[in-house]
Design a protein around this motif. Structure first.
Motif, PDB file in Angstrom:
ATOM      1  N   PHE A   8      19.151  18.420 -25.262  1.00  0.00           N
ATOM      2  CA  PHE A   8      20.026  17.309 -25.907  1.00  0.00           C
ATOM      3  C   PHE A   8      20.761  16.831 -24.875  1.00  0.00           C
ATOM      4  CE2 PHE A   8      23.522  15.379 -28.214  1.00  0.00           C
ATOM      5  CZ  PHE A   8      22.762  14.637 -29.152  1.00  0.00           C
ATOM      6  N   ASN A  56      20.060  11.343 -19.278  1.00  0.00           N
ATOM      7  CA  ASN A  56      19.026  10.518 -19.265  1.00  0.00           C
ATOM      8  C   ASN A  56      19.169   9.081 -19.892  1.00  0.00           C
ATOM      9  OD1 ASN A  56      17.837  12.129 -17.457  1.00  0.00           O
ATOM     10  ND2 ASN A  56      16.384  12.939 -19.125  1.00  0.00           N
ATOM     11  N   PHE A  57      19.437   9.269 -21.401  1.00  0.00           N
ATOM     12  CA  PHE A  57      19.632   8.010 -22.220  1.00  0.00           C
ATOM     13  C   PHE A  57      20.708   7.250 -21.820  1.00  0.00           C
ATOM     14  CE2 PHE A  57      20.391   6.356 -26.658  1.00  0.00           C
ATOM     15  CZ  PHE A  57      19.372   5.221 -26.501  1.00  0.00           C
ATOM     16  N   MET A  71      21.254   6.150 -18.312  1.00  0.00           N
ATOM     17  CA  MET A  71      19.982   4.984 -18.241  1.00  0.00           C
ATOM     18  C   MET A  71      20.507   3.810 -18.666  1.00  0.00           C
ATOM     19  SD  MET A  71      17.586   5.738 -16.279  1.00  0.00           S
ATOM     20  CE  MET A  71      16.587   6.885 -15.411  1.00  0.00           C
ATOM     21  N   LEU A  72      21.165   3.705 -19.816  1.00  0.00           N
ATOM     22  CA  LEU A  72      21.643   2.640 -20.607  1.00  0.00           C
ATOM     23  C   LEU A  72      22.895   1.748 -19.843  1.00  0.00           C
ATOM     24  CD1 LEU A  72      21.320   3.105 -24.277  1.00  0.00           C
ATOM     25  CD2 LEU A  72      19.779   1.918 -22.853  1.00  0.00           C
ATOM     26  N   TYR A  80      20.750  16.851 -21.664  1.00  0.00           N
ATOM     27  CA  TYR A  80      19.804  16.091 -20.646  1.00  0.00           C
ATOM     28  C   TYR A  80      19.497  14.876 -21.445  1.00  0.00           C
ATOM     29  CZ  TYR A  80      20.850  20.263 -17.351  1.00  0.00           C
ATOM     30  OH  TYR A  80      21.179  21.248 -16.860  1.00  0.00           O
ATOM     31  N   THR A  81      18.612  14.926 -22.430  1.00  0.00           N
ATOM     32  CA  THR A  81      17.792  13.832 -22.853  1.00  0.00           C
ATOM     33  C   THR A  81      18.658  12.704 -23.090  1.00  0.00           C
ATOM     34  OG1 THR A  81      16.291  15.280 -23.547  1.00  0.00           O
ATOM     35  CG2 THR A  81      16.166  13.331 -24.606  1.00  0.00           C
ATOM     36  N   PHE A  82      19.845  13.178 -24.173  1.00  0.00           N
ATOM     37  CA  PHE A  82      20.695  12.231 -24.585  1.00  0.00           C
ATOM     38  C   PHE A  82      21.731  11.726 -23.703  1.00  0.00           C
ATOM     39  CE2 PHE A  82      24.129  10.895 -27.624  1.00  0.00           C
ATOM     40  CZ  PHE A  82      23.505   9.638 -28.168  1.00  0.00           C
TER      41      PHE A  82
END
Lengths: 161, 409
Positions: free
Chosen positions: B57, B64-65, B68-69, B59-61
């Motif tokens: 979570f 990365n998420f 990236m935004l 790393y992903t949220f």
């Protein structure tokens, strides 16, 4: 055969399958499956990072717990062990689904989105936990059945008192 | 108003009538799952899975998420606007005014990491890298707390921590520090004795990388992040064992109330996360910006270059990293994440990158954590922590140099 016996057989088989997929992911993380991992019907992603290794360990242990618990499924401890194994699998699958959703929305570092790019994020290959997820949902039926039966037992015991 | 004893008992009876349900105790599935969670044979596999979910979570949220935004916002809008708007700009850094150099930094930079200005790199690192990591971290930590899993994890790992004179509660500051070391140091207050608090502060400062560091490490040596974290955990326990042996003081037993599992209430989670993030924004972000400002001034004055030149033989000779890494390593005291980012821009072999990232992690904690250590432990404990830090830097940094050369990375 009553439903708990059926459950025992079903989750023993499912546990063994999950265990096998755990071994598969461990082999993939070490690069042992090579290109075969992605070429085989294009079902699984080829990833050799440490998160794949970790995922493989979790999937392997989940399979082991599900199978171990399924051998004494009608016993509360056995059933609880299978439930814990299943929770582990759902956790991995949930993380993989979240990764797909976030990947489809983040736009790779640019605010330019295309419908094709968005939808393409949801296309296969998928990690093993996502393929196994539909088969694992049967556990929800058993969890609710268990709770209902326990409630009935409790009501009977209270009425008896 | 006074209440008689009888009235008080009447009130108690009324409350129990409405709230307490009498009946035969039946061991439910929820209770069994709760018990199995603290039993090593089933609890350890689940803990491995929960920690997988935790990092996944994160790393992903977070990394990365959210990052990236936010990256396009800074890279395409805010930073180009600052480069053009702040007065005193030029084609190169040498042609720029002092104020421009401090606020915006190098105008020839191609990505937000390379500017090194307070409003460019400083703001980018604080808001687009540190903040997402911290938000993601606190979301998952709060969920674990509110579901009732955290006390079980604490119980499960209590035996391991007892080997180094701590107890299971030490996992709380350890996990919090993976988000930010500042609240991690603050959380050492939950430990009973001075010895335990000191040990935990020293170990956190040295071996636990914060969310920002993890984020930047992931960009520099992504394929080695797992082994590096494993290395830091092993070092954490080795150093903990040594400290426990040499430091006098008590390590009492722990008594903990393990609540039943509960479905989290999302409004409570949102509120708790907001309080924690608010505290982080108020304390850490100004520190991050102040850190960049101080470093920039030191760069302009030439202090960092001088220190880099003086310390370079040690870094090159003992650790085998290039001479250019000396500057970022000195700077790591102010800003570890920026130092790691600087290291990423230097041409190095993979082995040198791994050593450099290890050194920055084991190096002095950031200035804000340092101040928090001073506040929590006082001057004496801070000086002792520095002693632990210096020894660990040479021992475990040198050990990593040996490991990568033996493994031939």
């Amino acid at each position: 055969m009553d439903k708990w016996r059926w459950g025992s057989v079903y989750f023993s088989v499912l546990g063994a399958v999950i265990l096998w997929f755990g071994c598969w992911e461990l082999a993939t993380s070490y690069g042992l499956t090579g290109a075969w991992a992605t070429n085989w019907l294009k079902l699984f992603p080829e990833s050799m990072d440490w998160m794949c290794l970790w995922r493989g360990i979790v999937t392997f242990l989940a399979g082991l717990l599900i199978m171990w618990g399924a051998f004494r499924f009608s016993n509360v401890e056995g059933f609880g062990t299978s439930v814990i194994g299943m929770l582990m699998l759902w956790l991995v699958a949930g993380c993989d689904i979240l990764k797909m959703i976030c990947g489809s929305l983040s736009g790779d570092g640019a605010w330019s989105y295309s419908l094709y790019g968005f939808l393409d994020s949801y296309a296969p290959p998928y990690p093993a936990a996502i393929w196994l997820l539909p088969f694992s949902l049967v556990m929800i039926y058993f969890i609710t059945s268990w709770d209902k039966e326990e409630e009935q037992k409790e009501m009977k015991a209270t009425a008896g008192d | 108003m006074t209440v008689t004893s009888d009235e008080r008992w009447d009130l108690i009876d009324k409350i129990t009538d409405r709230t307490v349900k009498f009946g035969k105790y039946v061991r439910k599935l929820k209770d069994v799952v709760g018990e199995l969670t603290v039993r090593p044979s089933t609890g350890i596999p689940l803990a491995i899975a929960v920690l997988f979910g935790f990092f996944s979570f994160f790393y992903t949220f977070g990394l990365n998420f959210l990052m990236m935004l936010l990256y396009p916002l800074f890279n395409e809008y805010i930073i180009p606007w600052l480069v053009l708007t702040v007065p005193g700009g030029g084609a190169t850094l040498e042609e720029c005014g002092v104020l421009y150099g401090i606020l915006v930094g190098d105008p020839t930079a191609t990505n937000p990491f390379e500017y090194f200005g307070v409003l460019t790199t400083g703001l980018y690192v604080a808001i687009a890298i540190v903040l997402p990591a911290v938000i993601a971290f606190y979301v998952i930590l709060t969920i674990l707390e509110d579901t009732g899993y955290m006390p079980r994890l604490v119980t499960l790992i209590d035996t391991v921590f007892h080997k180094i004179g701590l107890h299971g509660f030490a996992a709380v500051p350890m996990l919090i520090s993976l988000g930010c070391n500042i609240p991690g140091v603050e959380a050492t207050r939950t430990l009973e004795t001075r010895k335990q608090r000191f040990m935990m502060m020293a170990l956190l400062g040295v071996f636990i990388p914060c969310g920002a560091q993890l984020g930047v490490m992931l960009q520099i040596v992504p394929e080695y992040l797992g082994p590096l974290l494993l290395y830091f955990i092993i070092c954490f326990f080795i150093a903990g064992f040594v400290l426990d042996t040499f430091i006098r003081g008590k390590s009492p037993e722990m008594l903990i109330d393990v609540p039943p599992y509960r479905a989290p209430i999302w409004r409570n989670i949102a509120r708790k996360v907001w309080y924690r993030v608010e505290e982080f924004i108020a304390v850490a972000i100004p520190m991050v910006l102040a850190g960049v400002l101080v470093v920039n001034i030191l760069y302009w004055v030439g202090v960092i270059d001088w220190l880099g030149t003086v310390l370079a033989p040690m870094f090159v000779g003992y650790f085998g990293v290039p001479e250019e890494t000396a500057g970022p390593l000195v700077m790591a005291f102010m800003r570890k994440d920026v130092a790691i980012a600087q290291i990423g821009a230097i041409q190095m072999t993979v082995a040198q990158k791994i050593i450099a990232v290890t050194l920055v992690t084991i190096y002095f904690p950031c200035l804000a954590t340092f101040l928090m250590m001073l506040k929590e432990g006082g001057v004496i404990d801070l000086l002792k922590c520095m002693g632990v830090l210096i020894v660990s830097f040479f021992v475990f940094g040198g050990l990593m140099t040996g490991i990568v050369s033996i493994l031939g990375v």
